[in-house]
Motif scaffolding. Structure first.
Motif, PDB file in Angstrom:
ATOM      1  N   UNK A 193       9.480 -29.347 -13.531  1.00  0.00           N
ATOM      2  CA  UNK A 193      10.513 -30.279 -12.634  1.00  0.00           C
ATOM      3  C   UNK A 193      11.827 -29.543 -12.546  1.00  0.00           C
ATOM      4  N   UNK A 194      11.933 -28.409 -13.186  1.00  0.00           N
ATOM      5  CA  UNK A 194      13.284 -27.535 -13.056  1.00  0.00           C
ATOM      6  C   UNK A 194      12.916 -26.582 -11.972  1.00  0.00           C
ATOM      7  N   UNK A 195      11.915 -26.768 -11.367  1.00  0.00           N
ATOM      8  CA  UNK A 195      11.543 -25.558 -10.119  1.00  0.00           C
ATOM      9  C   UNK A 195      11.056 -24.282 -10.450  1.00  0.00           C
ATOM     10  N   UNK A 196      10.468 -24.157 -11.898  1.00  0.00           N
ATOM     11  CA  UNK A 196      10.168 -22.787 -12.588  1.00  0.00           C
ATOM     12  C   UNK A 196       8.875 -22.520 -12.099  1.00  0.00           C
ATOM     13  N   UNK A 197       8.439 -21.212 -11.652  1.00  0.00           N
ATOM     14  CA  UNK A 197       7.151 -20.973 -11.304  1.00  0.00           C
ATOM     15  C   UNK A 197       6.128 -21.068 -12.251  1.00  0.00           C
ATOM     16  N   UNK A 198       5.415 -22.235 -12.327  1.00  0.00           N
ATOM     17  CA  UNK A 198       4.625 -22.550 -13.378  1.00  0.00           C
ATOM     18  C   UNK A 198       3.421 -21.927 -13.336  1.00  0.00           C
ATOM     19  N   UNK A 199       3.035 -21.231 -12.398  1.00  0.00           N
ATOM     20  CA  UNK A 199       1.880 -20.315 -12.248  1.00  0.00           C
ATOM     21  C   UNK A 199       1.865 -19.082 -13.217  1.00  0.00           C
ATOM     22  N   UNK A 200       3.044 -18.814 -13.553  1.00  0.00           N
ATOM     23  CA  UNK A 200       3.371 -17.743 -14.492  1.00  0.00           C
ATOM     24  C   UNK A 200       3.250 -18.019 -16.197  1.00  0.00           C
ATOM     25  N   UNK A 201       2.692 -19.486 -16.175  1.00  0.00           N
ATOM     26  CA  UNK A 201       2.773 -19.940 -17.743  1.00  0.00           C
ATOM     27  C   UNK A 201       1.328 -20.334 -18.215  1.00  0.00           C
ATOM     28  N   UNK A 202       1.195 -20.227 -19.348  1.00  0.00           N
ATOM     29  CA  UNK A 202      -0.149 -20.739 -19.950  1.00  0.00           C
ATOM     30  C   UNK A 202       0.183 -21.404 -21.212  1.00  0.00           C
ATOM     31  N   UNK A 203      -0.596 -22.152 -21.435  1.00  0.00           N
ATOM     32  CA  UNK A 203      -0.986 -22.947 -22.934  1.00  0.00           C
ATOM     33  C   UNK A 203      -1.949 -22.280 -23.625  1.00  0.00           C
ATOM     34  N   UNK A 204      -1.821 -21.699 -24.917  1.00  0.00           N
ATOM     35  CA  UNK A 204      -2.826 -21.071 -25.496  1.00  0.00           C
ATOM     36  C   UNK A 204      -2.963 -21.834 -27.012  1.00  0.00           C
ATOM     37  N   UNK A 205      -4.237 -22.461 -27.294  1.00  0.00           N
ATOM     38  CA  UNK A 205      -4.213 -23.085 -28.446  1.00  0.00           C
ATOM     39  C   UNK A 205      -4.651 -22.075 -29.540  1.00  0.00           C
ATOM     40  N   UNK A 206      -4.111 -22.081 -30.620  1.00  0.00           N
ATOM     41  CA  UNK A 206      -4.536 -21.112 -31.629  1.00  0.00           C
ATOM     42  C   UNK A 206      -5.214 -21.754 -33.061  1.00  0.00           C
ATOM     43  N   UNK A 207      -5.839 -21.306 -33.643  1.00  0.00           N
ATOM     44  CA  UNK A 207      -6.248 -21.490 -34.974  1.00  0.00           C
ATOM     45  C   UNK A 207      -7.106 -22.660 -34.752  1.00  0.00           C
ATOM     46  N   UNK A 243      -9.759 -28.921 -31.933  1.00  0.00           N
ATOM     47  CA  UNK A 243      -8.413 -29.074 -32.105  1.00  0.00           C
ATOM     48  C   UNK A 243      -7.627 -27.687 -32.566  1.00  0.00           C
ATOM     49  N   UNK A 244      -6.485 -27.573 -31.973  1.00  0.00           N
ATOM     50  CA  UNK A 244      -5.627 -26.229 -32.345  1.00  0.00           C
ATOM     51  C   UNK A 244      -4.649 -26.740 -33.354  1.00  0.00           C
ATOM     52  N   UNK A 245      -4.204 -25.825 -34.272  1.00  0.00           N
ATOM     53  CA  UNK A 245      -2.955 -26.075 -34.979  1.00  0.00           C
ATOM     54  C   UNK A 245      -1.765 -25.886 -34.554  1.00  0.00           C
ATOM     55  N   UNK A 246      -1.809 -25.204 -33.374  1.00  0.00           N
ATOM     56  CA  UNK A 246      -0.459 -24.848 -32.650  1.00  0.00           C
ATOM     57  C   UNK A 246      -0.852 -24.563 -31.290  1.00  0.00           C
ATOM     58  N   UNK A 247       0.175 -24.673 -30.377  1.00  0.00           N
ATOM     59  CA  UNK A 247      -0.045 -24.654 -28.788  1.00  0.00           C
ATOM     60  C   UNK A 247       1.252 -23.869 -28.629  1.00  0.00           C
ATOM     61  N   UNK A 248       1.023 -22.550 -27.957  1.00  0.00           N
ATOM     62  CA  UNK A 248       1.879 -21.747 -27.560  1.00  0.00           C
ATOM     63  C   UNK A 248       2.080 -21.744 -26.192  1.00  0.00           C
ATOM     64  N   UNK A 249       3.272 -21.708 -25.628  1.00  0.00           N
ATOM     65  CA  UNK A 249       3.747 -21.669 -24.157  1.00  0.00           C
ATOM     66  C   UNK A 249       3.978 -20.322 -23.959  1.00  0.00           C
ATOM     67  N   UNK A 250       2.731 -19.460 -23.183  1.00  0.00           N
ATOM     68  CA  UNK A 250       3.128 -18.135 -22.669  1.00  0.00           C
ATOM     69  C   UNK A 250       3.646 -18.028 -21.362  1.00  0.00           C
ATOM     70  N   UNK A 251       4.511 -16.942 -21.142  1.00  0.00           N
ATOM     71  CA  UNK A 251       5.081 -16.889 -19.959  1.00  0.00           C
ATOM     72  C   UNK A 251       5.125 -15.103 -19.557  1.00  0.00           C
ATOM     73  N   UNK A 252       5.053 -15.008 -18.081  1.00  0.00           N
ATOM     74  CA  UNK A 252       5.035 -13.627 -17.662  1.00  0.00           C
ATOM     75  C   UNK A 252       6.464 -13.143 -18.404  1.00  0.00           C
ATOM     76  N   UNK A 253       6.213 -11.754 -18.673  1.00  0.00           N
ATOM     77  CA  UNK A 253       7.570 -11.190 -19.327  1.00  0.00           C
ATOM     78  C   UNK A 253       8.797 -11.332 -18.541  1.00  0.00           C
TER      79      UNK A 253
END
Length: 172
Positions: A40-54, A136-146
């Protein structure tokens, strides 16, 4: 899918993303809201991933199976198939009217009931319960290109109603 070249994704399928964790959440819905906020803020979301861990496989038992319950579920499933079959026959064969629909529904319900009871009987009582499975994951990390991680953190700091987890040292 951040940090990987499009060629790597096409050739090798989905790979683990590279980049920095900009936030982590307890539920997938919260992580999804965070990415939606970035979009919504115009960020390039193709650089973002959601990673579930544990990850954990969770099977919730929903009830005990009996012949009556299996027969009823089979009849209901067959009834829907019979309705669909009646629709197809009416559209492509024509005529028949209500009698065709009634016959298709009754044959579908009877067949579904029969197949349900037979398949339950073949289990030999080894699985006398119904359940729902989920991963199910115990946490979901939002990862972005450096290169854009700092900007993503700033945008997520203003997100209302979603609270990120506190990051523990050594975690993703």
């Amino acid at each position: 899918m951040s940090g990987t070249s499009p060629q790597a994704r096409v050739r090798g399928g989905i790979t683990l993303p590279t980049g920095s964790e900009v936030a982590s959440y307890a539920t997938y819905l919260e992580a999804q809201k965070a990415v939606d906020h970035l979009s919504d803020e115009g960020f390039p979301v193709q650089l973002v991933s959601i990673v579930g861990t544990d990850l954990r496989s969770v099977e919730r038992v929903t009830g005990r199976l009996t012949y009556a319950r299996v027969a009823l579920a089979g009849a209901a499933s067959g009834l829907w198939f019979g309705l669909f079959l009646g629709l197809l026959l009416t559209l492509f064969v024509g005529g028949g009217g209500l009698n065709l629909w009634l016959a298709a529904v009754l044959i579908g319900a009877g067949s579904g009931m029969l197949f349900g009871v037979i398949s339950y009987a073949l289990t030999g009582g080894r699985r006398d319960f119904s359940s729902v499975n989920a991963i199910l994951a115990s946490r979901y990390s939002v990862i972005c290109a450096d290169a854009e991680a700092g900007r993503a953190r700033q945008l997520l700091a203003g997100l209302e109603g979603v609270r990120p987890l506190q990051r523990e040292p050594g975690q993703f």
